[in-house]
Design a protein around this motif. Structure first.
Motif, PDB file in Angstrom:
ATOM      1  N   THR A  53       0.829  -1.202   0.000  1.00  0.00           N
ATOM      2  CA  THR A  53       0.000   0.000   0.000  1.00  0.00           C
ATOM      3  C   THR A  53       0.866   1.256   0.000  1.00  0.00           C
ATOM      4  O   THR A  53       0.615   2.205  -0.754  1.00  0.00           O
ATOM      5  CB  THR A  53      -0.926  -0.002   1.233  1.00  0.00           C
ATOM      6  OG1 THR A  53      -1.866  -1.069   1.106  1.00  0.00           O
ATOM      7  CG2 THR A  53      -1.677   1.311   1.363  1.00  0.00           C
ATOM      8  N   ARG A  85      -2.511   1.447   9.860  1.00  0.00           N
ATOM      9  CA  ARG A  85      -3.895   1.173   9.452  1.00  0.00           C
ATOM     10  C   ARG A  85      -4.612   0.248  10.449  1.00  0.00           C
ATOM     11  O   ARG A  85      -5.588  -0.411  10.078  1.00  0.00           O
ATOM     12  CB  ARG A  85      -3.913   0.542   8.058  1.00  0.00           C
ATOM     13  CG  ARG A  85      -3.348   1.418   6.958  1.00  0.00           C
ATOM     14  CD  ARG A  85      -4.198   2.636   6.687  1.00  0.00           C
ATOM     15  NE  ARG A  85      -3.653   3.460   5.633  1.00  0.00           N
ATOM     16  CZ  ARG A  85      -3.983   3.355   4.352  1.00  0.00           C
ATOM     17  NH1 ARG A  85      -4.872   2.447   3.979  1.00  0.00           N
ATOM     18  NH2 ARG A  85      -3.444   4.149   3.452  1.00  0.00           N
ATOM     19  N   THR A  92      -8.366  -1.216   3.820  1.00  0.00           N
ATOM     20  CA  THR A  92      -7.052  -1.130   3.177  1.00  0.00           C
ATOM     21  C   THR A  92      -6.886  -2.245   2.157  1.00  0.00           C
ATOM     22  O   THR A  92      -6.441  -2.020   1.028  1.00  0.00           O
ATOM     23  CB  THR A  92      -5.931  -1.212   4.234  1.00  0.00           C
ATOM     24  OG1 THR A  92      -6.051  -0.099   5.131  1.00  0.00           O
ATOM     25  CG2 THR A  92      -4.555  -1.177   3.576  1.00  0.00           C
TER      26      THR A  92
END
Length: 263
Positions: A53, A85, A92
Motif C-alpha cells: 500500500t 492502518r 485497506t
C-alpha cells in the motif's frame, strides 16, 4: 526460454500456494515507470510481484498484470498493510484489491509491527480474517522478530507463513534462519544488493567461476538456500540478468564462502 524459478510451498486457506523464490520488488517505482517495469518483467518470465500500500503503485501493477494477458493463477502477487492502518485493515485490503484489479492476493503481509497496546495482535486478527474470507491465500509479516511472531501465534493460534526482512549475505544469521524454520515461517529477503559489498573478492571469485555477475551470485545464494528474494530494477537488461540467476548452481564450498560474509 525463461529460467525455471523454484518455489516454496506456503500454507494457504485452500491448502498450499507455490511462492516463486525469485520475484520482482517494486519499491520506489511509480507511475508509468512501474507499469513498464512490470510489463517487461512479466514478458521476461517473472511470475512473482511484490508491492505494498505504501509504495503507491498498486494501480500501475494491476494494469500491467491485466494487460499482460497472463492467467491470474500464473502470477503470485504480494501486497502489504501499513502498521498505522490498525482498525482499517479491511478497507485497506479492499482498496489494494481494487487497485490491483484482483479478487484476492496470494500473500498479504503486515508491513511493520504496529505500535500501541495489543495493536499487533488486533491487526493480525483482521489479517487472519481476510485469509478466512478468501481475500488473501496466504498471510504473513514483514520486519518481525521471532519473539513478535510468537506473540501473534500465542494470541491467535495462527502463524505467519512468511517473514519478509532485510537480507543479504552480509546479514546472514544462522540463528534467525533456524528460529524461523522452527516456527514454519519462510524467510523472504529484501534489499539483497544494498546491504552487501558487491566488490567483495569472495563474490568476484564465485562470479568468475560461473561467468556470472556478483549480483547474480547473491540472488542464486538466496534461491539455493530456499530464501525468497525480490530484487528491483527498472532496466530490462538487469531484470533479465536477475532472473537468469535462477539457473546458476553454486557448489557447497561456494555457498559456505558466501555464508561467511555474514560472520
Amino acid at each position: 526460454m525463461s529460467p525455471t524459478v523454484p518455489a516454496v510451498h506456503l500454507t494457504a486457506r485452500d491448502g498450499a500456494v507455490d511462492m516463486p523464490l525469485l520475484g520482482l520488488g517494486t519499491w520506489q517505482a511509480r507511475g508509468e515507470e512501474a507499469y513498464r517495469m512490470v510489463r517487461t518483467a512479466l514478458e521476461l518470465g517473472y511470475r512473482h510481484l511484490d508491492t505494498a500500500t505504501m509504495y503507491g503503485n498498486e494501480a500501475e501493477i494491476g494494469r500491467a498484470l491485466t494487460d499482460s494477458g497472463l492467467a491470474r493463477e500464473d502470477v503470485f502477487v504480494t501486497t502489504k498493510c501499513p502498521p498505522e492502518r490498525v482498525g482499517r485493515e479491511d478497507e485497506t485490503l479492499e482498496r489494494s484489491l481494487s487497485d490491483l484489479a484482483l479478487d484476492h492476493v496470494d500473500l498479504w503481509l503486515v508491513h511493520w509491527p504496529p505500535r500501541g497496546d495489543n495493536a499487533g495482535v488486533r491487526m493480525w486478527e483482521r489479517v487472519v480474517a481476510a485469509q478466512e474470507a478468501g481475500r488473501a491465500r496466504a498471510i504473513g509479516v514483514s520486519n518481525y522478530s521471532p519473539d513478535l511472531i510468537d506473540e501473534l501465534v500465542g494470541a491467535t493460534g495462527v502463524s505467519p507463513a512468511v517473514d519478509q526482512v532485510p537480507w543479504s549475505p552480509s546479514d546472514h544469521d544462522a540463528a534467525l534462519v533456524d528460529a524461523l524454520r522452527e516456527r514454519g515461517v519462510v524467510l523472504e529477503g529484501y534489499s539483497p544488493f544494498k546491504r552487501t559489498d558487491m566488490d567483495d573478492p569472495v563474490l568476484a571469485k564465485v562470479a568468475a567461476a560461473h561467468d556470472a555477475t556478483p549480483q547474480q551470485v547473491v540472488l542464486r545464494w538466496h534461491v539455493q538456500h530456499g530464501y525468497v528474494v525480490i530484487p528491483k530494477s527498472v532496466h530490462a537488461d538487469r531484470l533479465e540478468a536477475n532472473l537468469a540467476a535462477a539457473d546458476l548452481d553454486l557448489t557447497d564450498e561456494e555457498m559456505a564462502a558466501v555464508d561467511a560474509l555474514g560472520s
